[in-house]
Write an enzyme that holds these catalytic residues in place. Structure first.
Site, mmCIF file in Angstrom:
data_model
loop_
_atom_site.group_PDB
_atom_site.id
_atom_site.type_symbol
_atom_site.label_atom_id
_atom_site.label_comp_id
_atom_site.label_asym_id
_atom_site.label_seq_id
_atom_site.Cartn_x
_atom_site.Cartn_y
_atom_site.Cartn_z
ATOM 1 N N LYS A 183 42.880 72.394 61.459
ATOM 2 C CA LYS A 183 43.474 71.270 61.568
ATOM 3 C C LYS A 183 45.009 71.148 61.576
ATOM 4 C CE LYS A 183 45.224 67.156 59.979
ATOM 5 N NZ LYS A 183 45.888 67.446 60.625
ATOM 6 N N GLY A 236 47.860 72.089 51.209
ATOM 7 C CA GLY A 236 48.793 70.717 51.009
ATOM 8 C C GLY A 236 49.277 70.694 50.220
ATOM 9 N N SER A 237 49.087 69.733 49.566
ATOM 10 C CA SER A 237 48.926 69.026 48.092
ATOM 11 C C SER A 237 47.926 68.217 47.692
ATOM 12 C CB SER A 237 49.953 67.348 48.443
ATOM 13 O OG SER A 237 49.077 66.972 49.066
ATOM 14 N N THR A 238 48.589 69.014 46.096
ATOM 15 C CA THR A 238 47.687 68.712 45.412
ATOM 16 C C THR A 238 46.906 67.299 45.090
ATOM 17 O OG1 THR A 238 48.427 69.699 43.456
ATOM 18 C CG2 THR A 238 46.888 68.547 43.139
ATOM 19 N N GLY A 241 44.012 68.660 47.877
ATOM 20 C CA GLY A 241 43.304 68.959 47.761
ATOM 21 C C GLY A 241 42.380 68.397 47.018
ATOM 22 N N GLU A 258 44.589 75.971 48.237
ATOM 23 C CA GLU A 258 46.115 76.343 48.073
ATOM 24 C C GLU A 258 47.091 75.060 47.622
ATOM 25 O OE1 GLU A 258 46.339 79.757 47.077
ATOM 26 O OE2 GLU A 258 44.788 79.888 48.682
ATOM 27 N N CYS A 292 55.897 76.048 48.524
ATOM 28 C CA CYS A 292 54.643 75.622 47.614
ATOM 29 C C CYS A 292 55.405 77.028 46.226
ATOM 30 C CB CYS A 292 53.888 76.303 47.756
ATOM 31 S SG CYS A 292 53.626 77.415 48.605
ATOM 32 N N GLU A 388 56.575 68.088 41.806
ATOM 33 C CA GLU A 388 56.817 68.792 42.803
ATOM 34 C C GLU A 388 57.750 68.360 43.674
ATOM 35 O OE1 GLU A 388 54.588 70.241 45.935
ATOM 36 O OE2 GLU A 388 54.902 72.477 46.245
HETATM 37 P P1 NAD Z 1 49.566 67.322 52.879
HETATM 38 O O1 NAD Z 1 48.320 67.372 51.579
HETATM 39 O O2 NAD Z 1 49.406 65.697 52.698
HETATM 40 O O3 NAD Z 1 48.648 67.438 53.892
HETATM 41 C C1 NAD Z 1 48.289 69.365 54.247
HETATM 42 C C2 NAD Z 1 46.816 68.387 55.569
HETATM 43 O O4 NAD Z 1 46.444 68.047 55.238
HETATM 44 C C3 NAD Z 1 47.971 68.114 56.994
HETATM 45 O O5 NAD Z 1 46.722 69.185 57.929
HETATM 46 C C4 NAD Z 1 47.704 66.809 56.662
HETATM 47 O O6 NAD Z 1 47.185 66.028 57.985
HETATM 48 C C5 NAD Z 1 46.138 67.783 55.935
HETATM 49 N N1 NAD Z 1 45.430 66.097 55.228
HETATM 50 C C6 NAD Z 1 46.008 65.215 54.822
HETATM 51 N N2 NAD Z 1 45.569 64.343 54.558
HETATM 52 C C7 NAD Z 1 43.669 64.651 54.383
HETATM 53 C C8 NAD Z 1 42.499 64.312 54.439
HETATM 54 N N3 NAD Z 1 42.299 62.926 53.449
HETATM 55 N N4 NAD Z 1 41.544 65.216 54.337
HETATM 56 C C9 NAD Z 1 41.878 66.222 55.422
HETATM 57 N N5 NAD Z 1 43.107 66.560 54.955
HETATM 58 C C10 NAD Z 1 44.016 66.250 55.479
HETATM 59 O O7 NAD Z 1 51.000 68.435 52.566
HETATM 60 P P2 NAD Z 1 51.575 68.380 53.419
HETATM 61 O O8 NAD Z 1 53.187 68.013 52.921
HETATM 62 O O9 NAD Z 1 51.723 68.508 54.802
HETATM 63 O O10 NAD Z 1 52.400 69.938 52.112
HETATM 64 C C11 NAD Z 1 53.088 69.782 51.367
HETATM 65 C C12 NAD Z 1 52.348 70.603 50.128
HETATM 66 O O11 NAD Z 1 51.390 71.257 50.228
HETATM 67 C C13 NAD Z 1 52.970 70.939 48.917
HETATM 68 O O12 NAD Z 1 52.319 70.568 48.169
HETATM 69 C C14 NAD Z 1 53.070 72.415 48.932
HETATM 70 O O13 NAD Z 1 53.326 73.100 47.735
HETATM 71 C C15 NAD Z 1 51.745 72.568 49.359
HETATM 72 N N6 NAD Z 1 51.616 73.690 50.245
HETATM 73 C C16 NAD Z 1 51.181 74.882 49.476
HETATM 74 C C17 NAD Z 1 51.223 76.100 49.377
HETATM 75 C C18 NAD Z 1 50.033 77.430 48.577
HETATM 76 O O14 NAD Z 1 50.262 78.307 49.321
HETATM 77 N N7 NAD Z 1 49.575 77.324 47.485
HETATM 78 C C19 NAD Z 1 51.607 76.606 50.832
HETATM 79 C C20 NAD Z 1 52.497 75.706 51.358
HETATM 80 C C21 NAD Z 1 51.912 74.494 50.820
#
Ligand code: NAD
Length: 484
Positions: A183, A236-238, A241, A258, A292, A388
């Site tokens: 996804k 993605g975001s905390t 997660g 992550e 991140c 963040e």
């Molecule tokens: P996000 O959490 O908004 O989205 C990430 C993914 O999750 C997208 O594909 C999104 O469509 C999906 N998503 C959104 N809501 C969902 C739900 N309820 N259920 C399942 N999937 C869902 O994050 P973002 O804005 O795309 O990315 C930025 C964040 O990612 C920042 O917080 C950054 O720190 C983090 N990040 C972490 C790492 C790491 O290795 N720790 C690496 C890159 C980015």
């Protein structure tokens, strides 16, 4: 400029492209103009992808010899290498990173990860385990573990480094014999959709890899809740997660999360200051700060404070903001308008809480979602030092003693990574042991090499990707005992 009119933007399920019931439009972040119309997967598309991936897992992919799986991963790496410029252009068009960086760093990282795990595919072994037999009785028992794939796994990917981060999930999952549903993030799906075309060209059995572009709350949530999926690997975001962890609990899915970060970069007064300032600036401004592991809390010994402030000011002002396809550009736009506005709001909050704006602090005139690289002088209790931001904004914070530096570094909800700048080897190891983070870079960033485990502690996540940890996390040990 790349032509995207021939790219498949539908649902890639069972090796074929399908239309979705709904679509959504993405924007070019450098211009704010419409870029692409993408399929928006729904729960029934998730059902179809799980069914295709299950069939491949139980059938053609599952039956393929481990060395053949490795050969296909290497073939995919060859095709990515052939198309590196095109994939780099698609990704930069979608999310705004200067295209030269995509071509030189992010796509090569995917190639390296595919090749690293291609090598693992025929080296996944269980163990022969000496044991006491039944209840410690005298019956000799031959016992061993088989390391088996989990089944269908889902990779939910963010927009800031789509192909690189996808590689950390896809390559080990496939090497271990799983099938995968991807996804991509709403804002950056194009490079992953092109990768799906390369999966077909490489000759993977249909259903081994499936791609569902779509909205997180719909497609992502349906994946987390689906009983046919054995693991969700999420970056993605905390906040997301946490939602995924809750939804995954319904079916006892494995999760690897992550998440976000607020990395400290500690600069001691014995550091090579020129290298420290250059490396710290990269930690702030690379990928527009949408990283991140971005080192957004610059914790500096008071004796080096003025020099670091001056150096970071100069480094920020030397950034060339502009078109990601102009070779002189070092910083492109942020990914979307919401992100741009969010970063600007944080800059305002920082100034409101008393941070000194050393340079930057606003958005340049003109179209696109650009912001200025920004250096603030502040303290660790300010909102800009606690949350963040995910933009090119750093806060410089002074310290006097090693204990204070450690306390400041650890005084945050996140614990993804940290950087320590010092020429004292004892101090380097002592501080590295005391910082709460999944990765510490001394005198430079952690290289994100496929051999090295990556992941966070505290609110930065659960689990590790890459390295041998990646193999362990995509397999399940099964114990077999034979009474002799
Ligand atoms: P996000 O959490 O908004 O989205 C990430 C993914 O999750 C997208 O594909 C999104 O469509 C999906 N998503 C959104 N809501 C969902 C739900 N309820 N259920 C399942 N999937 C869902 O994050 P973002 O804005 O795309 O990315 C930025 C964040 O990612 C920042 O917080 C950054 O720190 C983090 N990040 C972490 C790492 C790491 O290795 N720790 C690496 C890159 C980015």
């Amino acid at each position: 400029m790349i032509d995207i009119s021939t790219l498949n933007t539908g649902l890639y399920i069972g090796g074929e492209w399908h239309d979705a019931r709904e679509t959504f439009t993405t924007l070019n972040p450098a211009t704010g103009q419409p870029l692409a119309e993408l399929a928006a997967a729904d729960a029934s598309d998730v059902d179809a992808a799980v069914s295709a991936a299950t069939t491949a897992f139980r059938g053609d992919w599952g039956a393929l010899a481990p060395s053949r799986k490795g050969a296909l991963l290497n073939k995919l790496a060859d095709l990515v290498e052939r198309d590196v410029e095109q994939l780099a252009a698609l990704e930069s068009l979608d999310m705004g990173r200067p295209v030269g960086m995509s071509a030189a760093m992010m796509i090569p990282n995917l190639i390296a990860t595919l090749r690293y795990y291609a090598g693992w595919a025929d080296k996944i072994n269980g163990e022969l385990i000496a044991n006491d037999g039944y209840l410690g009785g005298p019956v000799p028992t031959h016992a061993y573990t088989r390391r088996e794939p989990l089944g269908v796994v889902a990779a939910i990917v963010p927009w800031n480094a789509p192909l690189m981060i996808l590689g950390w999930k896809l390559a080990p999952a496939l090497a271990c014999g799983n099938t995968v549903i991807i996804k991509p993030a709403e804002d950056a799906s194009l490079s992953i959709l092109r990768l799906a075309e390369l999966v077909t060209e490489a000759g993977f059995p249909p259903g081994t890899v499936n791609v569902l572009p779509g909205v997180g709350k719909v497609a992502g949530e349906a994946l987390a809740l689906h009983p046919g999926i054995k693991k969700i690997s999420f970056t993605g975001s905390t906040a997301t997660g946490r939602a995924i962890l809750q939804n995954s609990a319904v079916n006892f899915k494995r999760t690897a999360l992550e998440l976000g970060g607020k990395a400290p970069q500690i600069i001691f007064d014995d550091a090579n200051l020129e290298a420290a300032i250059q490396g710290t600036a990269m930690g702030l401004f690379f990928n527009q700060g949408e990283v991140c592991a971005a080192g957004t809390r610059v914790i500096v010994h008071r004796k080096a404070y003025d020099a670091v402030i001056d150096g970071l000011k100069g480094a920020a002002q030397a950034q060339v903001i502009g078109d990601p396809f102009d070779p002189s550009t070092t910083m492109g736009p942020l990914v979307n308008e919401r992100q741009r506005d969010r970063v600007l709001e944080y800059m305002k909050t920082g100034a409101g809480e008393g941070a000194d704006v050393i340079t930057g602090g606003s958005a340049p005139e003109g179209p696109g979602f650009f912001v200025e690289p920004t250096v603030l002088a502040g303290s660790n209790d300010m909102t800009v030092a606690r949350e963040e931001i995910f933009g090119p904004v750093g806060v410089v914070i002074p310290f006097d003693t090693d204990e204070e530096a450690i306390a400041l570094a650890n005084d945050n909800q996140y614990g993804l990574s940290a950087t320590v700048w010092t020429s004292d080897v004892t101090r380097a190891h002592t501080i590295s042991a005391k910082i709460e983070a999944g990765a510490i870079g001394v005198n430079g960033w952690s290289p994100l090499a496929p051999q090295l485990p990556w992941g966070g502690v505290k609110a930065s996540g659960v689990g590790r990707e890459l390295g041998y940890e990646g193999i362990l996390s995509y397999t399940e040990p099964k114990t077999v005992t034979v009474v002799l």
